[in-house]
Design a protein around this motif. Structure first.
Motif, PDB file in Angstrom:
ATOM      1  N   LEU A  44       0.869  -1.181   0.000  1.00  0.00           N
ATOM      2  CA  LEU A  44       0.000   0.000   0.000  1.00  0.00           C
ATOM      3  C   LEU A  44       0.904   1.228   0.000  1.00  0.00           C
ATOM      4  CD1 LEU A  44      -2.670   1.557   0.359  1.00  0.00           C
ATOM      5  CD2 LEU A  44      -2.483   1.124   2.830  1.00  0.00           C
ATOM      6  N   HIS A  45       0.817   2.032  -1.060  1.00  0.00           N
ATOM      7  CA  HIS A  45       1.697   3.181  -1.214  1.00  0.00           C
ATOM      8  C   HIS A  45       0.852   4.455  -1.344  1.00  0.00           C
ATOM      9  CE1 HIS A  45       4.709   0.148  -1.734  1.00  0.00           C
ATOM     10  NE2 HIS A  45       4.214  -0.258  -2.899  1.00  0.00           N
ATOM     11  N   TRP A  46       1.239   5.472  -0.588  1.00  0.00           N
ATOM     12  CA  TRP A  46       0.516   6.742  -0.554  1.00  0.00           C
ATOM     13  C   TRP A  46       1.240   7.751  -1.446  1.00  0.00           C
ATOM     14  CZ3 TRP A  46      -3.951   6.677   2.340  1.00  0.00           C
ATOM     15  CH2 TRP A  46      -4.099   5.585   3.191  1.00  0.00           C
ATOM     16  N   LEU A  47       0.516   8.305  -2.392  1.00  0.00           N
ATOM     17  CA  LEU A  47       1.118   9.265  -3.309  1.00  0.00           C
ATOM     18  C   LEU A  47       1.065  10.674  -2.724  1.00  0.00           C
ATOM     19  CD1 LEU A  47      -0.253   8.047  -6.759  1.00  0.00           C
ATOM     20  CD2 LEU A  47       1.783   7.307  -5.498  1.00  0.00           C
ATOM     21  N   THR A  48       2.100  11.455  -3.001  1.00  0.00           N
ATOM     22  CA  THR A  48       2.174  12.844  -2.580  1.00  0.00           C
ATOM     23  C   THR A  48       2.559  13.688  -3.788  1.00  0.00           C
ATOM     24  OG1 THR A  48       4.532  12.849  -2.008  1.00  0.00           O
ATOM     25  CG2 THR A  48       3.001  12.041  -0.326  1.00  0.00           C
ATOM     26  N   SER A  49       2.749  14.981  -3.537  1.00  0.00           N
ATOM     27  CA  SER A  49       3.171  15.875  -4.616  1.00  0.00           C
ATOM     28  C   SER A  49       4.643  15.689  -4.974  1.00  0.00           C
ATOM     29  CB  SER A  49       2.918  17.326  -4.221  1.00  0.00           C
ATOM     30  OG  SER A  49       3.642  17.654  -3.044  1.00  0.00           O
ATOM     31  N   VAL A  50       5.380  14.975  -4.125  1.00  0.00           N
ATOM     32  CA  VAL A  50       6.803  14.741  -4.357  1.00  0.00           C
ATOM     33  C   VAL A  50       6.983  13.443  -5.152  1.00  0.00           C
ATOM     34  CG1 VAL A  50       9.050  14.348  -3.285  1.00  0.00           C
ATOM     35  CG2 VAL A  50       7.406  15.927  -2.225  1.00  0.00           C
ATOM     36  N   PRO A  51       7.599  13.474  -6.321  1.00  0.00           N
ATOM     37  CA  PRO A  51       7.796  12.235  -7.083  1.00  0.00           C
ATOM     38  C   PRO A  51       8.588  11.212  -6.272  1.00  0.00           C
ATOM     39  CG  PRO A  51       8.231  14.142  -8.456  1.00  0.00           C
ATOM     40  CD  PRO A  51       8.090  14.652  -7.052  1.00  0.00           C
ATOM     41  N   GLN A  52       8.149   9.963  -6.316  1.00  0.00           N
ATOM     42  CA  GLN A  52       8.836   8.917  -5.564  1.00  0.00           C
ATOM     43  C   GLN A  52       8.674   7.581  -6.277  1.00  0.00           C
ATOM     44  OE1 GLN A  52       6.905   8.279  -1.692  1.00  0.00           O
ATOM     45  NE2 GLN A  52       5.083   9.302  -2.480  1.00  0.00           N
ATOM     46  N   ARG A  53       9.626   6.688  -5.982  1.00  0.00           N
ATOM     47  CA  ARG A  53       9.584   5.336  -6.510  1.00  0.00           C
ATOM     48  C   ARG A  53       9.271   4.362  -5.384  1.00  0.00           C
ATOM     49  NH1 ARG A  53      11.326   3.433 -11.275  1.00  0.00           N
ATOM     50  NH2 ARG A  53      11.875   5.019 -12.846  1.00  0.00           N
ATOM     51  N   PHE A  54       8.699   3.235  -5.766  1.00  0.00           N
ATOM     52  CA  PHE A  54       8.388   2.173  -4.825  1.00  0.00           C
ATOM     53  C   PHE A  54       9.026   0.884  -5.333  1.00  0.00           C
ATOM     54  CE2 PHE A  54       4.871   5.219  -4.985  1.00  0.00           C
ATOM     55  CZ  PHE A  54       4.916   5.702  -3.686  1.00  0.00           C
ATOM     56  N   PRO A  55       9.518   0.039  -4.435  1.00  0.00           N
ATOM     57  CA  PRO A  55      10.324  -1.114  -4.880  1.00  0.00           C
ATOM     58  C   PRO A  55       9.549  -2.146  -5.695  1.00  0.00           C
ATOM     59  CG  PRO A  55       9.864  -1.242  -2.521  1.00  0.00           C
ATOM     60  CD  PRO A  55       9.454   0.124  -2.962  1.00  0.00           C
ATOM     61  N   ASP A  56       8.222  -2.191  -5.557  1.00  0.00           N
ATOM     62  CA  ASP A  56       7.453  -3.245  -6.223  1.00  0.00           C
ATOM     63  C   ASP A  56       6.543  -2.719  -7.320  1.00  0.00           C
ATOM     64  OD1 ASP A  56       5.907  -1.886  -4.426  1.00  0.00           O
ATOM     65  OD2 ASP A  56       4.897  -3.636  -3.597  1.00  0.00           O
ATOM     66  N   VAL A  57       6.772  -1.475  -7.755  1.00  0.00           N
ATOM     67  CA  VAL A  57       5.917  -0.842  -8.754  1.00  0.00           C
ATOM     68  C   VAL A  57       6.794  -0.123  -9.773  1.00  0.00           C
ATOM     69  CG1 VAL A  57       4.162   0.929  -9.136  1.00  0.00           C
ATOM     70  CG2 VAL A  57       4.027  -0.515  -7.102  1.00  0.00           C
ATOM     71  N   PRO A  58       6.534  -0.281 -11.061  1.00  0.00           N
ATOM     72  CA  PRO A  58       7.338   0.442 -12.049  1.00  0.00           C
ATOM     73  C   PRO A  58       7.014   1.935 -12.040  1.00  0.00           C
ATOM     74  CG  PRO A  58       5.553  -0.745 -13.129  1.00  0.00           C
ATOM     75  CD  PRO A  58       5.537  -1.167 -11.694  1.00  0.00           C
ATOM     76  N   GLY A  59       8.015   2.741 -12.335  1.00  0.00           N
ATOM     77  CA  GLY A  59       7.798   4.164 -12.535  1.00  0.00           C
ATOM     78  C   GLY A  59       8.026   5.017 -11.306  1.00  0.00           C
ATOM     79  N   GLU A  60       8.034   6.334 -11.556  1.00  0.00           N
ATOM     80  CA  GLU A  60       8.120   7.342 -10.503  1.00  0.00           C
ATOM     81  C   GLU A  60       6.770   8.054 -10.452  1.00  0.00           C
ATOM     82  OE1 GLU A  60      11.703  10.188  -9.513  1.00  0.00           O
ATOM     83  OE2 GLU A  60      10.424  11.146 -11.042  1.00  0.00           O
ATOM     84  N   TRP A  61       6.205   8.159  -9.255  1.00  0.00           N
ATOM     85  CA  TRP A  61       4.817   8.579  -9.105  1.00  0.00           C
ATOM     86  C   TRP A  61       4.693   9.844  -8.270  1.00  0.00           C
ATOM     87  CZ3 TRP A  61       0.612   5.595 -11.005  1.00  0.00           C
ATOM     88  CH2 TRP A  61       0.969   4.353 -11.559  1.00  0.00           C
ATOM     89  N   HIS A  62       3.711  10.669  -8.635  1.00  0.00           N
ATOM     90  CA  HIS A  62       3.285  11.764  -7.770  1.00  0.00           C
ATOM     91  C   HIS A  62       1.825  12.062  -8.075  1.00  0.00           C
ATOM     92  CE1 HIS A  62       4.156  14.186 -11.408  1.00  0.00           C
ATOM     93  NE2 HIS A  62       3.280  15.049 -10.900  1.00  0.00           N
TER      94      HIS A  62
END
Length: 284
Positions: A44-62
């Motif tokens: 379970l990953h919470w997105l914010t306005s700051v781009p971030q990567r997660f170890p089990d998901v492709p891409g950088e998210w915000h």
């Protein structure tokens, strides 16, 4: 066997009741253990306005006012509506309690909005929780727990804030009214929310079995559309656990304070064989 015997057996209400319940329970378990169902959630990953990567998901998210955005590096991709997506992709604003499911290597990714936050939840069929699932214990089906009730609508739907399985998170639902019923002569009522089908209802509750034989945080019961007199049926044999009974990666709502029943509802689903790691509820 005579024709009279065959006819009597075919319409035995107790048999029909149990057969229908077992079929419902089988289908419910199938959905829970689906290759991409709740038991397949691995994070379970919470997105914010700051781009971030997660170890089990492709891409950088915000995320922001315009919804989730992903930037995929070379060699990374998502599958959206059957089409491979590379580079940057904007999902657009996602409505509360809505979401989209996209393909990732080895599974799917849920991009959703819960409690005013955009989240990611990867789901992989090989997750150990799903592969080791042994089913959910239940009380035996008992027609005693098929109760008649009456829906009493509010003058207008009431926005109702409830807690969540995730600390600090809240959910807001419009409550159209309350359902009144009785157990062994004890008058009771439950605040109802809208169900999945138009006109239907859903109630979240706990009772004196909660934390003893049933999951401590909540159980859910679907209620059919009230008739013209407001009459409804509450079949507590079909009281179910929400996803938070199985995984720490769920954001399930908790019942409103008034939905704490002072009786033992000995019907429906019980505590799962394996509780989430963050849950310390006991078993009987």
């Amino acid at each position: 066997m005579t024709n009279d015997t065959v006819s009597a057996t075919a319409v035995d209400p107790r048999l029909d009741f149990e057969v229908a319940w077992w079929e419902w329970h089988r289908r419910h378990e199938e959905v829970r253990a689906d290759p991409h169902g709740i038991l397949a959630v691995t994070g379970l990953h919470w997105l914010t306005s700051v781009p971030q990567r997660f170890p089990d998901v492709p891409g950088e998210w915000h995320t922001g006012d315009d919804g989730p955005v992903v930037a995929l590096d070379d060699g990374e991709l998502l599958v959206i509506d059957g089409r491979q997506v590379h580079g940057r992709h904007e999902f657009g604003p996602i409505a509360e309690r809505a979401g989209v499911t996209v393909g990732i290597d080895g599974g799917v990714l849920e991009v959703a909005r819960r409690g005013g936050h955009d989240i990611l939840r990867p789901r992989r069929p090989e997750h150990s929780l799903r592969l080791g699932y042994r089913g959910t214990p239940t009380y035996p089906p008992d027609q005693r727990w098929v109760l008649s009730g009456r829906f009493v609508p509010f003058d207008s739907p009431r926005p109702t804030t409830v807690g969540a399985a995730v600390e600090g998170l809240t959910h807001v639902y419009d409550a159209p009214g309350q359902v009144e019923f009785a157990v062994d002569g004890v008058p009771l009522r439950l605040t109802a929310f809208n169900g999945t089908a138009p006109g239907s209802l859903s109630v979240l509750f706990i009772d004196t079995t909660s934390g003893v034989t049933t999951y401590p945080a909540n159980r859910s019961l679907a209620v059919g559309t009230p008739d013209e007199q407001g009459r409804v049926t509450l079949d507590f044999n079909r009281a179910t656990n929400l996803p938070c009974a199985y995984t720490d990666f769920a954001t399930c709502p908790l019942p409103p304070a008034e939905n704490r029943l002072p009786v033992a509802v000995e019907a429906g689903e019980q505590i799962p064989y394996e509780l989430p790691a963050g849950d310390s509820a006991g078993r009987s």
